[in-house]
Design an enzyme around this catalytic site. Structure first.
Site, PDB file in Angstrom:
ATOM      1  N   TYR A   1     -12.262   6.811  -3.858  1.00 24.40           N
ATOM      2  CA  TYR A   1     -12.207   8.154  -4.560  1.00 24.40           C
ATOM      3  C   TYR A   1     -13.205   8.141  -5.743  1.00 24.40           C
ATOM      4  CZ  TYR A   1      -7.741   9.985  -3.067  1.00 24.40           C
ATOM      5  OH  TYR A   1      -6.642  10.570  -2.187  1.00 24.40           O
TER       6      TYR A   1
ATOM      7  N   LYS B   1      -7.689  -3.256   5.237  1.00 20.78           N
ATOM      8  CA  LYS B   1      -8.297  -3.349   6.816  1.00 20.78           C
ATOM      9  C   LYS B   1      -9.450  -4.701   6.598  1.00 20.78           C
ATOM     10  CE  LYS B   1      -8.808  -0.623   9.926  1.00 20.78           C
ATOM     11  NZ  LYS B   1      -8.039  -0.911  11.116  1.00 20.78           N
TER      12      LYS B   1
ATOM     13  N   ASP C   1      -3.539   0.170   9.468  1.00 18.51           N
ATOM     14  CA  ASP C   1      -3.175   0.775  10.604  1.00 18.51           C
ATOM     15  C   ASP C   1      -1.758   0.584  11.065  1.00 18.51           C
ATOM     16  OD1 ASP C   1      -4.370  -1.262  10.962  1.00 18.51           O
ATOM     17  OD2 ASP C   1      -5.423  -0.497  13.023  1.00 18.51           O
TER      18      ASP C   1
ATOM     19  N   ASP D   1      -3.023   7.052  -0.393  1.00 21.16           N
ATOM     20  CA  ASP D   1      -2.787   8.387  -0.440  1.00 21.16           C
ATOM     21  C   ASP D   1      -1.993   8.715   0.607  1.00 21.16           C
ATOM     22  OD1 ASP D   1      -3.280  11.103  -1.222  1.00 21.16           O
ATOM     23  OD2 ASP D   1      -4.759  11.145   0.049  1.00 21.16           O
TER      24      ASP D   1
ATOM     25  N   ASP E   1       2.229   9.966   1.970  1.00 24.15           N
ATOM     26  CA  ASP E   1       2.620  11.163   2.565  1.00 24.15           C
ATOM     27  C   ASP E   1       3.420  10.824   3.654  1.00 24.15           C
ATOM     28  OD1 ASP E   1       1.090  12.670   0.696  1.00 24.15           O
ATOM     29  OD2 ASP E   1       0.352  14.060   2.269  1.00 24.15           O
TER      30      ASP E   1
HETATM   31  C1  IPM Z   1      -2.042  12.831  -4.306  1.00 25.48           C
HETATM   32  C2  IPM Z   1      -3.078  13.918  -4.041  1.00 25.48           C
HETATM   33  C3  IPM Z   1      -4.383  13.892  -4.727  1.00 25.48           C
HETATM   34  C4  IPM Z   1      -5.125  12.699  -4.202  1.00 25.48           C
HETATM   35  C5  IPM Z   1      -5.118  15.243  -4.656  1.00 25.48           C
HETATM   36  C6  IPM Z   1      -4.530  16.318  -5.275  1.00 25.48           C
HETATM   37  C7  IPM Z   1      -6.425  14.828  -5.559  1.00 25.48           C
HETATM   38  O1  IPM Z   1      -2.997  13.985  -2.500  1.00 25.48           O
HETATM   39  O2  IPM Z   1      -1.707  12.653  -5.588  1.00 25.48           O
HETATM   40  O3  IPM Z   1      -1.634  12.267  -3.593  1.00 25.48           O
HETATM   41  O4  IPM Z   1      -5.761  12.552  -3.179  1.00 25.48           O
HETATM   42  O5  IPM Z   1      -4.819  11.623  -4.817  1.00 25.48           O
HETATM   43 MG    MG Z   2      -1.938  12.860  -1.544  1.00 27.19          MG
END
Ligand code: IPM
Ligand code: MG
Length: 380
Positions: free
Chosen positions: A144, A195, A228, A252, A256
């Protein structure tokens, strides 16, 4: 309300951010009135709304306020309106600047399944029932922020985009330490993920996690898993995990994925913490893990629970108000048990009519916020 010694910066941001934040304000007001938990609240713009007003996704003044506040409560940023903005001005840069300049290296992303929502998950109930895992994502380094990065023209006429994945041993150790400390208060198990089979940062990550564990945390069970494989295990048998610690990008993605175990992205809060200072105070920002959801923004459909749970995490981690955090979480649990559902947690493929037939109460953003406050009133 009398001035308090707790300062809070509210950054609603874009899309559904302001809508869900409005519901949290009701809970904040309730806490002030009923439990004498007040805040000195400042508010500012971030993301696309800041870009529109100030030509930058975060002004220096807003950044300074965030650095001074005891805690920042964040909504969400981004939307199609700003898709074509210059990379350095993208709404997301506002959030990334906050994370970086506040040095919020430890991002706590709990994935907890509420009993009432077991059927809202796309996974079988027996896979997700009772699930309670904590993903700790490194938040201020890795791909990042690594340099060099960019898009350049190559001599043969092609273009090349590149980013740098990098980690120092110190960056790995400090986030792993947070994971070990937290595990001690939970089921005492850490799964460190990278990884190491293909990446140098992964090799270093595994070595440093192992070393720190041997030095100071032998009482905690540590295992390593390639990212993975972890993605696969998360949906195969998530109960094997307690605390997961991983880098910025894997964290990240995996968080999700973990949100789907709980039924919806609209349910998951997060806390981003810095290192404690001499007085033990940590800089902190609290945000739902969902984004700005432009497709439903402004329609009163968004689920305010993730933002409300983020506020509860703030009470717990920044202000040591565990009892009050418990009350908020319990009220949410009860409201869900009573059948209140925003669209995202109705359960796969069910429309409002079918939901009502099942005894559920399909509601919008404001009704969900009101239901939470009403339940707080009933409980306390
Ligand atoms: C998160 C989001 C952010 C990230 C974006 C909005 C920059 O997806 O907080 O998970 O990628 O970190
Ligand atoms: Mg995210």
């Amino acid at each position: 309300m009398a001035s308090s010694n707790r300062s809070l910066l509210v950054l609603p941001g874009d899309g559904i951010g302001p809508e869900v934040m409005n519901e949290v304000r009701k809970v904040i007001a309730w806490m002030g009135k009923k439990r004498a938990v007040g805040f000195d609240i400042a508010e500012d713009l971030v993301g696309g709304s800041s870009l529109d007003a100030h030509d930058t996704p975060l002004t220096d003044a807003a950044m300074a306020k965030a650095l001074q506040a005891d805690a920042v409560l964040f909504g969400s940023v981004g939307g199609p309106k700003w898709d074509t903005a210059d990379f350095t001005k993208k709404p997301e840069r506002g959030l990334l600047r906050l994370r970086k300049e506040m040095d919020l290296f430890a991002n706590l992303r709990p994935a907890k399944v509420f009993d009432a929502l077991v059927d809202a998950s796309s996974l079988k109930p027996e896979i997700v029932r009772g699930l309670d895992i904590m993903i700790i994502r490194e938040l201020t380094s890795g791909v990042y922020f690594g340099e060099p990065r960019g898009i350049v023209d190559l001599p043969d006429g092609q273009r090349m985009g590149f980013d740098t994945q990098r980690y120092t041993s110190g960056e790995i150790r400090r986030v792993c330490a947070v994971a070990f400390e937290l595990a001690r208060k939970r089921k005492n198990k850490v799964c460190s993920s990278e990884k190491a089979n293909v990446m140098h940062t992964g090799v270093l990550w595994r070595q440093e996690a192992t070393k720190l564990h041997a030095e100071s945390y032998k009482d905690v069970t540590l295992e390593h898993m390639y990212a993975d494989a972890l993605a696969m295990q998360l949906v195969r048998w998530p109960h094997q995990f307690d605390v997961i610690v991983t880098d910025n990008l894997f964290g990240d993605i995996l968080s999700d994925e973990a949100s789907m175990l709980t039924g919806s992205l609209g349910m998951l809060p997060s806390a981003s913490l810095g290192a404690p200072d001499a007085t033990g105070r940590r800089k902190a920002l609290y945000e739902p893990i969902h984004g700005s959801a432009p497709d439903i923004a402004g329609k009163g459909l968004a689920n305010p629970i993730a933002e409300t749970l983020s506020y509860a995490m703030m009470l717990r981690y920044s202000f040591d108000l565990g009892t009050e955090a418990d009350i908020v979480e319990k009220a949410i649990e009860n409201v869900l048990a009573a059948g209140y559902r925003t669209g995202d947690i109705l359960g796969g493929g069910i429309d409002a009519k079918a939901a009502i037939a099942k005894g559920l109460k399909p509601v919008g953003t404001q009704e969900m916020g009101d239901a939470i406050v009403k339940e707080l009133d009933r409980m306390v």
